[in-house]
Design an enzyme around this catalytic site. Structure first.
Site, mmCIF file in Angstrom:
data_model
loop_
_atom_site.group_PDB
_atom_site.id
_atom_site.type_symbol
_atom_site.label_atom_id
_atom_site.label_comp_id
_atom_site.label_asym_id
_atom_site.label_seq_id
_atom_site.Cartn_x
_atom_site.Cartn_y
_atom_site.Cartn_z
ATOM 1 N N ASN A 10 37.123 -46.246 -36.691
ATOM 2 C CA ASN A 10 36.035 -46.740 -35.839
ATOM 3 C C ASN A 10 34.775 -46.702 -36.694
ATOM 4 O OD1 ASN A 10 34.091 -47.226 -33.952
ATOM 5 N ND2 ASN A 10 34.713 -45.573 -32.559
ATOM 6 N N ARG A 90 38.858 -50.296 -34.499
ATOM 7 C CA ARG A 90 38.134 -50.593 -33.270
ATOM 8 C C ARG A 90 37.031 -51.582 -33.631
ATOM 9 N NH1 ARG A 90 33.279 -47.554 -30.761
ATOM 10 N NH2 ARG A 90 33.027 -48.785 -28.891
ATOM 11 N N HIS A 179 33.762 -50.796 -23.653
ATOM 12 C CA HIS A 179 34.594 -49.643 -23.234
ATOM 13 C C HIS A 179 35.953 -50.106 -22.683
ATOM 14 C CE1 HIS A 179 30.911 -46.846 -22.308
ATOM 15 N NE2 HIS A 179 31.382 -46.622 -23.527
ATOM 16 N N ARG A 240 20.077 -45.050 -23.401
ATOM 17 C CA ARG A 240 19.869 -46.448 -22.975
ATOM 18 C C ARG A 240 19.452 -46.500 -21.506
ATOM 19 N NH1 ARG A 240 25.546 -48.035 -24.790
ATOM 20 N NH2 ARG A 240 25.430 -47.772 -27.033
ATOM 21 N N GLU A 385 41.232 -43.500 -26.439
ATOM 22 C CA GLU A 385 41.149 -44.851 -27.005
ATOM 23 C C GLU A 385 41.960 -44.976 -28.294
ATOM 24 O OE1 GLU A 385 37.018 -43.938 -26.134
ATOM 25 O OE2 GLU A 385 36.640 -46.088 -26.185
#
Ligand code: ADP
Length: 397
Positions: A10, A90, A179, A240, A385
């Protein structure tokens, strides 16, 4: 250990997370993180057989390649080369082109390149990881697993912005969602837990980590999700802002704020950090709240209220509901945050199972509430994941 190990990468702009995953058992024999790429302090750390290691990465550039060289060295020392069957990457944005995981070839690289402007921070970083891994493991097939792919099943009414269609046609402006790998994984696990076929089930999956999103999943497919054209939309997150009146941007510009100042604030100085003034990390906010910090309490209230509002609104996307699923660092661990979200959902009949909520933490899955009215439960399911990426690679082979 089986014969199907996958190296999962990733790759971010200044970091590289990696894991060596057994695609059959899900066991991770090696996990690690390279960070501070591009700086003098660039380093890589990893955990192998429970032991921690760390080394500096020399120089000021090429740290993705240098990190992958270190990983090659570790894999060689582990003597698992003959069982390593693939490298899985990813990739953040697959646009409309990639609705599934794919084996990487030049055409796929070009495709990821072409949609770079949709994810200018992420896709170039993902490509750096792909190029470095292809050089290091030339004999291994490499695969891309996209964060957006699972959401490509959303109907137009869910992904279309209420703006001129020209903006979609010209620039591809629409809801993509992120996601996806996590929402996919926990919906499959939830179906197993409830003994239901996933293609006859309805879930609202709530991924609460540093980034956070909600997803409505009907018969195993994403039908709506709270992140949008970028990961800035939807829920309040670590730093965020989530959903925001776009008029605020115009207002700040008229006050003399530059584009960079505005978006730096919305991406990096908002959310838990901005509202609490204490921390972007939920644990820091919860600790401050316990000590009576008012900003931390407000951040907790705004966060939990917004998550509950999203969950309730996603009933619109479904015919019925089998479960609300909590996952991600906060969803998997934070009892008070889950409790407050459930309290906010009282009109939907959710009653907390206090013992269940206490038990389902730190890696344990479980049922934490029930609504007789909806015939639904609330579950906690730790996400994985990396396992999805490893399994996708093996399945595609
Ligand atoms: P990322 O989105 O970066 O993958 P994670 O899913 O690891 O992030 O989630 C990170 C968040 O989870 C942080 O806000 C952290 O405070 C929170 N978290 C982790 N453990 C706990 C805990 N025991 N209680 C509350 N929050 C926790």
């Amino acid at each position: 250990m089986s014969n199907k190990l996958v190296l999962v990468l990733n790759s971010g702009s200044s970091s590289l997370k990696f894991a060596l995953i057994d695609a059959e058992t899900g066991a991770a024999s090696l996990t690690g993180l390279g960070e501070c790429f591009g700086l003098a302090d660039a380093r890589i750390s990893w955990k192998l057989n429970g032991e921690k290691h760390e080394t500096q990465l020399p120089g000021l550039d090429d740290h993705h390649q240098k990190a992958i060289d270190v990983i090659v060295g570790i894999v060689n020392e582990m003597q698992v080369e003959d069982r390593l069957v693939a490298v899985g990457h990813r990739v953040v944005h697959g646009g409309e082109r990639f609705a599934k995981s794919v084996r990487i070839d030049q055409d796929v690289i070009n495709g990821i390149n072409e949609i770079q402007d949709l994810a200018p921070l992420h896709n170039p970083a993902n490509l750096m990881g792909i190029h470095a891994a292809m050089a290091a493991f030339p004999a291994l097939p490499q695969f891309a697993v996209f964060d957006t792919a699972f959401h490509q099943t959303m109907p137009p009414k869910a992904f279309t912005g209420a703006i001129a269609t020209e903006l979609y046609e010209k620039y591809g402006i629409r809801r993509y969602g992120f996601h996806g790998t996590s929402h996919y994984y926990v919906s499959r696990e939830a179906a197993k837990m409830l003994n239901k076929p996933v293609d006859e089930s309805n879930f609202i999956s709530v991924h609460l980590g540093n980034g956070a999103s909600v997803c409505a999943i009907h018969n195993g497919q994403s039908v709506d999700t709270s992140m949008g054209f970028t990961p800035l939309a939807g829920l309040m997150m670590g730093t965020r802002c989530g959903d925001l009146d776009p008029g605020i941007i115009e207002f700040l510009m008229k006050k003399g704020w530059s584009q960079d100042e505005i978006f730096n604030t919305l991406n990096k100085k908002s959310g838990f950090l901005g509202v609490s003034g204490v921390s972007s990390d939920a644990r820091g906010v919860l600790e401050a709240m316990e000590q009576g910090h008012e900003g931390a309490k407000l951040a907790f209230d705004v966060f939990t209220y917004r998550v509950a509002k999203y969950i309730a609104s996603y009933l619109v996307a479904l015919d019925s509901l089998d479960a609300v699923i909590f996952t991600g660092g906060i969803g998997e661990n934070s009892l008070p945050i889950r409790r407050e979200i459930l309290k906010n959902l009282k009109l939907l009949g959710f009653v907390e199972d206090e013992k269940g909520n206490e038990d389902a933490r730190f890696g344990a899955a479980g049922q934490i509430a029930k609504s007789e009215m909806l015939g639904a439960v609330a579950l906690v399911i730790p996400t994985n994941e990396e396992l999805v990426i490893a399994q996708d690679c093996v399945n595609l082979m």
